[in-house]
Design a protein around this motif. Structure first.
Motif, mmCIF file in Angstrom:
data_model
loop_
_atom_site.group_PDB
_atom_site.id
_atom_site.type_symbol
_atom_site.label_atom_id
_atom_site.label_comp_id
_atom_site.label_asym_id
_atom_site.label_seq_id
_atom_site.Cartn_x
_atom_site.Cartn_y
_atom_site.Cartn_z
ATOM 1 N N GLY A 1 0.851 -1.188 0.000
ATOM 2 C CA GLY A 1 0.000 0.000 0.000
ATOM 3 C C GLY A 1 0.879 1.227 0.000
ATOM 4 O O GLY A 1 2.099 1.137 0.191
ATOM 5 N N PRO A 2 0.294 2.400 -0.224
ATOM 6 C CA PRO A 2 1.104 3.629 -0.279
ATOM 7 C C PRO A 2 1.622 4.030 1.097
ATOM 8 O O PRO A 2 0.951 3.837 2.116
ATOM 9 C CB PRO A 2 0.118 4.675 -0.817
ATOM 10 N N ALA A 3 2.826 4.580 1.115
ATOM 11 C CA ALA A 3 3.367 5.149 2.351
ATOM 12 C C ALA A 3 2.622 6.438 2.673
ATOM 13 O O ALA A 3 2.156 7.142 1.785
ATOM 14 C CB ALA A 3 4.857 5.424 2.198
ATOM 15 N N ARG A 4 2.517 6.725 3.950
ATOM 16 C CA ARG A 4 1.879 7.964 4.405
ATOM 17 C C ARG A 4 2.911 8.750 5.197
ATOM 18 O O ARG A 4 3.475 8.250 6.171
ATOM 19 C CB ARG A 4 0.656 7.627 5.257
ATOM 20 N N MET A 5 3.187 9.987 4.758
ATOM 21 C CA MET A 5 4.244 10.796 5.363
ATOM 22 C C MET A 5 3.692 11.686 6.469
ATOM 23 O O MET A 5 2.529 12.098 6.437
ATOM 24 C CB MET A 5 4.929 11.666 4.308
ATOM 25 N N ARG A 6 4.554 11.986 7.438
ATOM 26 C CA ARG A 6 4.197 12.925 8.492
ATOM 27 C C ARG A 6 4.327 14.344 7.966
ATOM 28 O O ARG A 6 5.022 14.595 6.964
ATOM 29 C CB ARG A 6 5.087 12.726 9.714
ATOM 30 N N ALA A 7 3.678 15.278 8.616
ATOM 31 C CA ALA A 7 3.771 16.685 8.214
ATOM 32 C C ALA A 7 5.126 17.253 8.616
ATOM 33 O O ALA A 7 5.677 16.905 9.650
ATOM 34 C CB ALA A 7 2.646 17.490 8.847
ATOM 35 N N MET A 8 5.672 18.098 7.754
ATOM 36 C CA MET A 8 6.912 18.818 8.033
ATOM 37 C C MET A 8 6.538 20.134 8.732
ATOM 38 O O MET A 8 5.360 20.345 9.009
ATOM 39 C CB MET A 8 7.627 19.051 6.717
ATOM 40 N N PRO A 9 7.520 21.041 9.006
ATOM 41 C CA PRO A 9 8.753 21.222 8.249
ATOM 42 C C PRO A 9 10.030 20.716 8.914
ATOM 43 O O PRO A 9 11.043 20.564 8.254
ATOM 44 C CB PRO A 9 8.839 22.739 8.111
ATOM 45 N N LEU A 10 10.035 20.474 10.227
ATOM 46 C CA LEU A 10 11.308 20.203 10.888
ATOM 47 C C LEU A 10 11.792 18.776 10.715
ATOM 48 O O LEU A 10 12.974 18.528 10.492
ATOM 49 C CB LEU A 10 11.190 20.529 12.378
ATOM 50 N N VAL A 11 10.894 17.822 10.842
ATOM 51 C CA VAL A 11 11.257 16.403 10.795
ATOM 52 C C VAL A 11 10.497 15.739 9.659
ATOM 53 O O VAL A 11 9.301 15.966 9.489
ATOM 54 C CB VAL A 11 10.931 15.714 12.141
ATOM 55 N N ARG A 12 11.193 14.914 8.879
ATOM 56 C CA ARG A 12 10.562 14.251 7.744
ATOM 57 C C ARG A 12 10.703 12.738 7.893
ATOM 58 O O ARG A 12 11.786 12.219 8.157
ATOM 59 C CB ARG A 12 11.198 14.703 6.428
ATOM 60 N N GLY A 13 9.601 12.041 7.731
ATOM 61 C CA GLY A 13 9.604 10.593 7.813
ATOM 62 C C GLY A 13 8.195 10.062 7.643
ATOM 63 O O GLY A 13 7.215 10.810 7.693
ATOM 64 N N PRO A 14 8.053 8.762 7.445
ATOM 65 C CA PRO A 14 6.742 8.176 7.239
ATOM 66 C C PRO A 14 5.989 7.936 8.546
ATOM 67 O O PRO A 14 6.590 7.630 9.576
ATOM 68 C CB PRO A 14 7.043 6.832 6.553
#
Length: 419
Positions: free
Chosen positions: A398-411
């Protein structure tokens, strides 16, 4: 009754300020078309085209509040290493323990003293003590995850692994560690600011509860020392120039927990996400699991867990022809610097064979370079090597779902199937 009225007025001021700031951010991003504001408003979208535009605009861009930002690798590196810049204004008051970020927000000499106290426990020489534990933990997590044939990488592997390491490092019982990790996740989610009055309340409750729990753990270690980092820090407690102040102990533990959790969780999530997006690179890792270290470094460059940091100028100065005022902040856009084409060949390509892997700034640079870098890299290398060895047919479910930025980026989620 009067106390209730004061609370209501305070809540009303907070809410007004919160939503007024949000409205200004929307205007800055979409009406004034300020690129830095657009970066702050990117949410779970792709920030890298914005970094490209910021870099193309010149060495620096101006933020809506009159400060500066740069995605130029050379300038970012210079600012991070320059002793004319610091992580807090000179003479800034110390925050209350629940919100104190320890050496992350300390300039020398306090930063130097605190770092010297914690660095030996996180050094490369101590990594052998963790390798067997890491392999056993990753093996157990993968065994559990693989039983159903499909799983989510984040809760199955990326999140519990750093919790186990932090528990071992600090000497925290597993049951306390799970609670502390939940508090840490709540606090880490507030790195970019509060989303609502309820979110602010939840963060404050978690911050104070974390302090109380750490105080309990510390008192147990004071009565019964072990070979863990908390016991070592207690042994260094005192009021001398090289000692740890009693008031600094809880903030130090809190910083180690949150920083160790956030960085490693998102490193692992971003690495698996990138590998699944690039099947040829996943195939290369499966064919040669010793490439796991290269995967870690390229993932850190390609999709940095920490996307930005800040430095404040102590004096009127100039960099790359840009005057910088005393007290002016420079936003160091690590995520953009790590895709600077002046440093990285084909920077938007995820390539384990590149020769410029170690030029990235994902762990910062200079005196504030991440003290836990060796152990974070080891966690990532062990987890990715064993993932390739045990689950060579891994693919998306299934598709990955990303967390909101701006400081930290990751799924937030990476659904996968084993075969």
């Amino acid at each position: 009754m009067e106390g209730r009225a004061v609370q209501l007025r305070s809540a009303a001021r907070f809410t007004t300020k919160l939503y007024a700031g949000r409205a200004r951010a929307i205007v800055d991003a979409h009406v004034r078309r300020n690129e830095f504001a657009r970066l702050s408003a990117v949410g779970d979208g792709d920030p890298y085209p914005i970094y490209d535009r910021i870099r193309a605009a010149g060495p620096f861009v101006t933020t809506p509040t009159g400060h500066l930002a740069t995605a130029d690798h050379a300038i970012c590196k210079e600012v991070l290493r320059d002793r004319r810049f610091g992580v807090e204004p000179e003479g800034a008051p110390r925050p209350e323990p629940a919100f104190d970020r320890s050496l992350l927000t300390r300039n020398p000499p306090d930063h130097t003293r605190l770092r010297r106290l914690v660095a030996p426990a996180l050094s490369a020489r101590r990594l052998a003590d963790f390798t067997v534990m890491l392999e056993e933990t990753v093996g157990r997590l993968l065994d559990d995850a693989g039983r159903t044939g499909s799983f989510d990488v984040m809760p199955a592997l990326a999140e519990p692994l750093p919790v186990a390491v932090i528990n071992r490092l600090l000497g925290i019982p597993d049951e306390d560690g799970a609670v502390l990790a939940a508090y840490g996740e709540t606090l880490g989610g507030a790195a970019a600011g509060f989303r609502s009055p309820r979110h602010a309340r939840d963060v404050m409750v978690a911050a104070r509860a974390m302090v109380r729990l750490f105080e309990e753990v510390i008192e147990r270690r004071r009565a019964d020392p072990g070979d863990d980092l908390i016991s070592s820090l207690l042994a260094a407690e005192g009021e001398g120039d090289t000692e740890l102040r009693a008031v600094e102990l809880v903030p130090m533990c809190r910083m180690l927990l949150i920083a160790g959790f956030e960085t490693t969780v998102n490193l692992l999530g971003n690495a698996v996400n990138a590998l699944l997006d690039h099947p040829d690179q996943w195939a290369a890792l499966v064919a040669n699991p010793a490439l796991a270290g290269a995967v870690v470094q390229e993932s850190l460059r390609f999709d940095s867990p920490v996307q930005r940091t800040g430095r404040i100028s102590f004096d009127d100065t100039e960099i790359a022809g840009q005057p910088i005022r005393r007290g002016q902040w420079v936003n160091v856009l690590i995520g953009g610097a790590n895709r600077d084409p002046q440093v990285f060949d084909e920077p938007n390509t995820f390539d384990l064979a590149r020769t410029d892997l170690f030029d990235h700034l994902a762990f910062s640079s200079g005196i504030h370079r991440c003290v836990g870098r060796p152990i974070a890299e080891l966690e990532g290398s062990v987890a990715l090597r064993m993932l390739a060895e045990r689950m060579p047919g891994l693919h998306r479910a299934g598709p990955a779902r990303m967390r909101a930025m701006p400081l930290v980026r990751g799924p937030l989620s990476v659904p996968v199937a084993v075969g």
